[in-house]
Design an enzyme around this catalytic site. Structure first.
Site, PDB file in Angstrom:
ATOM      1  N   TRP A   3       0.835  -1.211   0.000  1.00 34.03           N
ATOM      2  CA  TRP A   3       0.000   0.000   0.000  1.00 34.03           C
ATOM      3  C   TRP A   3       0.857   1.244   0.000  1.00 34.03           C
ATOM      4  CZ3 TRP A   3      -4.022  -1.784  -1.910  1.00 34.03           C
ATOM      5  CH2 TRP A   3      -4.601  -2.984  -1.480  1.00 34.03           C
ATOM      6  N   ASP A   4       1.986   1.198   0.702  1.00 35.47           N
ATOM      7  CA  ASP A   4       2.915   2.330   0.638  1.00 35.47           C
ATOM      8  C   ASP A   4       3.383   2.557  -0.800  1.00 35.47           C
ATOM      9  OD1 ASP A   4       3.029   3.145   3.308  1.00 35.47           O
ATOM     10  OD2 ASP A   4       4.602   1.715   3.816  1.00 35.47           O
ATOM     11  N   ILE A   5       3.670   1.460  -1.476  1.00 34.99           N
ATOM     12  CA  ILE A   5       4.163   1.561  -2.853  1.00 34.99           C
ATOM     13  C   ILE A   5       3.079   2.147  -3.757  1.00 34.99           C
ATOM     14  CG2 ILE A   5       4.905   0.191  -4.852  1.00 34.99           C
ATOM     15  CD1 ILE A   5       6.203  -1.778  -2.772  1.00 34.99           C
TER      16      ILE A   5
END
Lengths: 413, 413
Positions: free
Chosen positions: B162-164
């Site tokens: 999700w960060d990516i």
């Protein structure tokens, strides 16, 4: 209405996840994305899960807010129409997004029609061999460290994370090329391999240098967060929460919320560690988790939730999607990022608009996925300037089709 | 040299993964990304894994190709310098990327200095509460279907997916806003919550509509590919491969490679299924896998590999990162996407440039991560036009610092 930032038309010839999601991203910021499909649908048009009508929730999820142009891609006249669509228009046109390499849409050939065309082709591997998210993921080492995975029992991720990363990277690359074209007049032939997306990420996240310079593979540590403190805990009523103490502030609030400051200090002393340092918390993760476990196990979720929120702890609840939809207001009309839409062949349902919010602008909502061929005629007229006679002849010769030829019969709804 | 598509300066004030990776993405396409940090480093400057020098491989991976400006963010004069950097420049400047909400960098305040400023703030939740990848992921349902996960034993992903996704979405949003500003002159205040990135993706992938309209959660099916056929298989020499038969072509080549056409036909007949349909293959996945298992189990990897490649099967090998680095040419100098760089405090190592390749242009390589403050003086001079006397006074008053104050001592290398 999309977040109307872009003045751009993109022709998308695609299948599966990465390329359609890239097109969706562009559409959600205002691009006119014309999805070109074989009459009757491409390879993934009926992919699971499907409605009783046969309409795919997978396809309709990824193709929201686009226009659909249905054409017989086997016929030379059909191919020429697609090439004309790709190369039409001024500064706002001339962009192709695809993951289907086919000679008649090759960049060089398109550039013969329009010198400043921009094409972005998503590949499996850079050498042209095939690869999908799952066959790339196994090379990254992650299945060997996810969920206590081992070489004997690797754990695949279910979220197609590399497809998602590839999609956004491709969408970004297209905008960067458009920006350059506006300044310099140059087109661009862009290629992006799914395997390169994954393998370069290993470098960005420090995992590759760790392997090379320290000779170490990331350890398999189950649900612990690497490098800091965080783990899942069960509550008295069989719910489960994830808590994170990554920053010093997160850690302090977590300890305080659970009222175990004294136990933590005792542990620090006995282990000769300084838990204000995240690396020390990581080293002592099992011992620390053992201090927290009883607190969660003794309380029902309701009390856990109230206490963690009071102390502004960074935490989340494990839940299936049906539960999320029923009970988390972040996935509802209350979140302006979502709205209810009516998708042909599917019916009314909650759907996501643009996750990016622009202050002062209305939320970036996204219209439903089209029926196959729903916009064939308007695209022929608006983009290629054909009159109704010419459009009628294309239908008569079965070179193009409208929504009446959508195999899911969605047109009848 | 980066893929020099962008003529843009971005000031980044960030920590953790999403915002730095967004900045890296911009830098890899040619943006001048000036990372602003507290003298001595921010909250994640020493994050694991670290070199013996103390230099973080995590931080240096995410901050390749940026310039570093080290400043005392507690001092009003330091803050004013950062505000001046954000708002400096013409069409190519005026962009802030951050995940650190702080009043002195609030959009409204910056817009008072420069009306067309673009700011992009990454948040945890849209209501301002904290969230990280792990506490968002648990809400998506994926841990309950990954690796045979259950509510009692959910499986967190290790890849911060999700960060990516958030990083690329933020980078895209900035370019879209820059594109709009070039056309209309308007700035933009953009906000992107990590939780919205994840929860909207559930809609894009069809998972949300599946829960709402069919009342179904995605089943927990281990390493099987949902909706088609694909799974991992062990070889005679204890290696493990992932194979995918998603498209009809992939399926046909897999069956042919393993020479089990007759067994597959017999199974089709007995189960009354048509395995040319991916949904039927998915239904029969366990029975199909049982037909393939003996073929893999009887052969060493070398033979499996040769046969699968001959038949152009879509497959991949499970391996840890150390093995990948030693034996997969996709992660080596042979892949133009990678190059060897020299990172201060780290040494020479393989690092990823831009995964996107532009035909006719040199590969988009990326320089090493800077030492903290490595570019303080040149930024003050080039961007703010300060002379050496003024720069010297800022050092004398400890308002800014150069690389000699980097706590990892990398400057000595």
């Amino acid at each position: 209405m999309s977040l109307g930032f872009l003045d751009l038309r993109v022709v998308e010839s695609s299948a599966f996840i990465a390329a359609p999601l890239a097109g969706l991203t562009l559409a959600q910021f205002g691009a006119d994305v014309i999805r070109v499909d074989m009459i009757g649908g491409g390879i993934d048009y009926g992919r699971l899960p499907v409605m009783p009508s046969g309409r795919s929730l997978y396809w309709t999820g990824l193709n929201k807010g686009k226009r659909s142009f249905a054409v017989d891609l086997r016929k030379p006249e059909g191919r020429e129409l697609v090439r004309a669509l790709v190369t039409a228009g001024g500064d706002s046109g001339g962009v192709l997004l695809t993951n289907i390499g086919t000679p008649w849409l090759a960049h060089e050939s398109l550039a013969g029609k329009r010198a400043d065309v921009i094409s972005c082709t998503i590949q499996g591997n850079a050498d042209g061999t095939t690869a999908v998210d799952y066959t790339v993921n196994c090379a990254t080492g992650y299945p060997l460290v996810t969920g206590g995975g081992t070489m004997e029992k690797p754990v695949n991720h279910v979220l197609p994370a590399w497809d998602i990363a590839c999609a956004y990277q491709a969408a970004f690359a297209i905008l960067a090329a458009v920006d350059r074209r506006r300044r310099t007049g140059s087109g661009a032939e862009l290629k992006l391999a799914l395997s390169d997306v994954a393998l370069t990420m290993l470098s960005h996240l420090g995992v590759l240098a760790e392997a090379e310079l320290l000779g170490e593979d990331r350890p398999s540590i189950g649900n612990h967060i690497y490098g800091a403190f965080g783990r899942d805990f069960g509550t008295a009523d069989q719910k489960r929460v994830m808590v994170a103490g990554i920053s010093a502030g997160q850690w302090a609030s977590l300890v305080k919320a659970c009222g175990i400051q004294r136990e933590v200090e005792t542990l620090e002393t006995s282990m000769q560690r300084d838990f204000s340092k995240e690396a020390d918390r990581y080293e002592a993760r099992d011992a620390i988790a053992a201090l927290f476990e009883p607190w969660f196990a003794a309380r029902p979720l309701e009390e856990v939730e109230r206490t963690l929120q009071e102390h502004r702890v960074c935490w989340g609840l494990y839940r299936p999607v049906t539960d999320l939809l029923a009970n988390d207001s972040r996935v509802s009309d209350a979140n302006p990022v979502f709205s209810r839409i009516q998708t042909p062949g599917v019916g009314a349902h909650l759907a996501a608009g643009n996750a990016v919010r622009a202050t002062g602008a209305p939320p970036g909502l996204t219209g439903p996925a089209p029926l196959l061929g729903q916009h064939t005629d308007e695209v022929l007229s608006e983009v290629l300037g054909l009159d109704s006679g010419a459009i009628g002849r294309l239908h008569d010769h079965s070179i193009v089709a409208g929504p009446e030829r959508d195999p899911t019969g969605g047109a009848r709804e």
